[in-house]
Design a protein around this motif. Structure first.
Motif, PDB file in Angstrom:
ATOM      1  N   GLU A   4       0.835  -1.198   0.000  1.00 48.89           N
ATOM      2  CA  GLU A   4       0.000   0.000   0.000  1.00 48.89           C
ATOM      3  C   GLU A   4       0.875   1.256   0.000  1.00 48.89           C
ATOM      4  O   GLU A   4       1.915   1.319   0.661  1.00 48.89           O
ATOM      5  N   MET A   5       0.445   2.271  -0.743  1.00 51.18           N
ATOM      6  CA  MET A   5       1.141   3.552  -0.788  1.00 51.18           C
ATOM      7  C   MET A   5       0.560   4.451   0.299  1.00 51.18           C
ATOM      8  O   MET A   5      -0.660   4.561   0.452  1.00 51.18           O
ATOM      9  N   VAL A   6       1.434   5.090   1.065  1.00 53.34           N
ATOM     10  CA  VAL A   6       1.004   5.975   2.147  1.00 53.34           C
ATOM     11  C   VAL A   6       1.782   7.283   2.072  1.00 53.34           C
ATOM     12  O   VAL A   6       2.891   7.338   1.533  1.00 53.34           O
ATOM     13  N   GLU A   7       1.180   8.336   2.584  1.00 48.74           N
ATOM     14  CA  GLU A   7       1.881   9.620   2.639  1.00 48.74           C
ATOM     15  C   GLU A   7       2.822   9.635   3.838  1.00 48.74           C
ATOM     16  O   GLU A   7       2.459   9.235   4.939  1.00 48.74           O
ATOM     17  N   VAL A   8       4.036  10.097   3.596  1.00 51.08           N
ATOM     18  CA  VAL A   8       5.055  10.170   4.637  1.00 51.08           C
ATOM     19  C   VAL A   8       5.455  11.633   4.826  1.00 51.08           C
ATOM     20  O   VAL A   8       5.664  12.362   3.852  1.00 51.08           O
ATOM     21  N   LEU A   9       5.542  12.041   6.067  1.00 48.29           N
ATOM     22  CA  LEU A   9       5.981  13.399   6.394  1.00 48.29           C
ATOM     23  C   LEU A   9       7.282  13.332   7.180  1.00 48.29           C
ATOM     24  O   LEU A   9       7.443  12.467   8.044  1.00 48.29           O
ATOM     25  N   HIS A  10       8.200  14.240   6.856  1.00 45.73           N
ATOM     26  CA  HIS A  10       9.399  14.333   7.681  1.00 45.73           C
ATOM     27  C   HIS A  10       9.915  15.765   7.683  1.00 45.73           C
ATOM     28  O   HIS A  10       9.703  16.521   6.722  1.00 45.73           O
ATOM     29  N   PRO A  11      10.575  16.170   8.790  1.00 47.40           N
ATOM     30  CA  PRO A  11      11.150  17.522   8.828  1.00 47.40           C
ATOM     31  C   PRO A  11      12.168  17.671   7.710  1.00 47.40           C
ATOM     32  O   PRO A  11      12.927  16.734   7.420  1.00 47.40           O
ATOM     33  N   ARG A  12      12.190  18.814   7.090  1.00 49.35           N
ATOM     34  CA  ARG A  12      13.118  19.032   5.980  1.00 49.35           C
ATOM     35  C   ARG A  12      14.553  18.848   6.460  1.00 49.35           C
ATOM     36  O   ARG A  12      14.984  19.439   7.448  1.00 49.35           O
ATOM     37  N   GLY A  13      15.248  18.006   5.727  1.00 46.60           N
ATOM     38  CA  GLY A  13      16.630  17.711   6.079  1.00 46.60           C
ATOM     39  C   GLY A  13      16.796  16.643   7.130  1.00 46.60           C
ATOM     40  O   GLY A  13      17.920  16.285   7.491  1.00 46.60           O
ATOM     41  N   HIS A  14      15.666  16.079   7.606  1.00 48.55           N
ATOM     42  CA  HIS A  14      15.747  15.053   8.656  1.00 48.55           C
ATOM     43  C   HIS A  14      14.810  13.888   8.336  1.00 48.55           C
ATOM     44  O   HIS A  14      13.832  13.643   9.061  1.00 48.55           O
ATOM     45  N   PRO A  15      15.092  13.170   7.263  1.00 47.93           N
ATOM     46  CA  PRO A  15      14.214  12.051   6.895  1.00 47.93           C
ATOM     47  C   PRO A  15      14.184  10.935   7.934  1.00 47.93           C
ATOM     48  O   PRO A  15      13.270  10.116   7.948  1.00 47.93           O
ATOM     49  N   GLN A  16      15.182  10.896   8.818  1.00 41.49           N
ATOM     50  CA  GLN A  16      15.199   9.872   9.876  1.00 41.49           C
ATOM     51  C   GLN A  16      14.091  10.082  10.901  1.00 41.49           C
ATOM     52  O   GLN A  16      13.785   9.187  11.699  1.00 41.49           O
ATOM     53  N   ASP A  17      13.453  11.259  10.882  1.00 40.09           N
ATOM     54  CA  ASP A  17      12.377  11.554  11.825  1.00 40.09           C
ATOM     55  C   ASP A  17      11.006  11.490  11.153  1.00 40.09           C
ATOM     56  O   ASP A  17      10.050  12.143  11.598  1.00 40.09           O
ATOM     57  N   ALA A  18      10.914  10.705  10.096  1.00 39.61           N
ATOM     58  CA  ALA A  18       9.673  10.638   9.317  1.00 39.61           C
ATOM     59  C   ALA A  18       8.559   9.909  10.067  1.00 39.61           C
ATOM     60  O   ALA A  18       8.804   9.060  10.936  1.00 39.61           O
ATOM     61  N   LYS A  19       7.329  10.265   9.692  1.00 34.65           N
ATOM     62  CA  LYS A  19       6.137   9.611  10.228  1.00 34.65           C
ATOM     63  C   LYS A  19       5.146   9.378   9.104  1.00 34.65           C
ATOM     64  O   LYS A  19       5.090  10.159   8.146  1.00 34.65           O
ATOM     65  N   ILE A  20       4.372   8.310   9.238  1.00 32.48           N
ATOM     66  CA  ILE A  20       3.245   8.128   8.327  1.00 32.48           C
ATOM     67  C   ILE A  20       2.213   9.212   8.650  1.00 32.48           C
ATOM     68  O   ILE A  20       1.955   9.500   9.820  1.00 32.48           O
ATOM     69  N   ASN A  21       1.628   9.800   7.617  1.00 31.38           N
ATOM     70  CA  ASN A  21       0.638  10.845   7.838  1.00 31.38           C
ATOM     71  C   ASN A  21      -0.716  10.211   8.148  1.00 31.38           C
ATOM     72  O   ASN A  21      -1.646  10.195   7.343  1.00 31.38           O
TER      73      ASN A  21
END
Length: 239
Positions: free
Chosen positions: A95-112
């Motif tokens: 399944e495709m999901v939207e992912v949000l992360h702080p700019r420049g910090h993809p290690q802190d991403a979360k599923i929206n």
């Protein structure tokens, strides 16, 4: 009480305890909400794909956390683990999901998702509101009871009730202890009806201080079911 804690201190500790815990939790909820709001407003949004699950077993039930692969704003592939475990899985593999992360910090991403982003704030409000509400209600109830008792002592009829027993109130507990309640009887000479009165909660066993004594009870004229057992003669701290 054995530790020398007064009736008023125990009652206040319970009221203040609920109110303070509730207030702290509500403030934490506001902070978490503001943090999540900033995260959503400032986050970089990309599409991710559920590629796997991390499983855990509790009480015989398997729970699933989604493993999502996405390309961050740095152009590199990254993986994130959902913070929410569920059964059945909240997302299908592939399944495709939207992912949000702080700019420049993809290690802190979360599923929206609602719980992924707002779960902490929701939990804090869910805990804080009832705790704070109980504290406020206890303060209001205490104030009402004090006013009612004062009115009964001022305008009610004073009767002398005979001490019967002291019972433990198991419906209330504080620090593993239960309060005590004085039970006394009064025979209405006009109706020959026996009335049973119970005192407010007392946080030590007062039996040895009142055994065989008569106890003052203030009742509303014509309505003996509205009463106040006067225990002001008892010490605030157990001897």
């Amino acid at each position: 009480m054995d530790q020398g804690v007064s009736r008023l201190k125990v009652s206040s500790a319970i009221k203040y305890g609920f109110s303070i815990v509730g207030l702290i939790t509500l403030v934490s909820g506001v902070v978490a909400y503001q943090k999540s709001s900033r995260f959503v407003e400032e986050a970089f949004s990309v599409q991710g794909k559920v590629v796997d699950y991390q499983t855990s077993v509790g009480e015989g039930v398997t729970h699933y956390k989604a493993v999502v692969e996405f390309v961050g704003d740095d152009g590199e592939k990254h993986r994130l683990l959902s913070t929410i475990a569920s059964n059945p899985p909240a997302y299908d593999e592939g399944e495709m999901v939207e992912v949000l992360h702080p700019r420049g910090h993809p290690q802190d991403a979360k599923i929206n998702g609602f719980l992924e982003v707002w779960g902490v704030a929701t939990a804090m409000f869910g805990l804080g509101v009832p705790f704070f509400a109980v504290g406020v209600i206890m303060f209001l109830a205490s104030g009402y009871q004090l006013r009612r008792n004062k009115n009964l002592k001022t305008s009610g009829a004073l009767v002398s009730a005979q001490f019967q027993s002291v019972r433990c109130n198991y419906s209330l507990s504080f620090n593993g202890r239960n309060p005590f309640v004085i039970v006394c009887h009064w025979l209405n000479p006009e109706t020959q009806k026996l009335h049973v009165f119970e005192s407010e909660n007392i946080w030590f066993n007062p039996e040895r201080l009142i055994a065989g004594k008569a106890i003052d009870v203030y009742i509303r004229h014509g309505h003996p079911e509205k009463y106040y057992v006067d225990i002001s003669f008892l010490p605030q701290v157990a001897a």
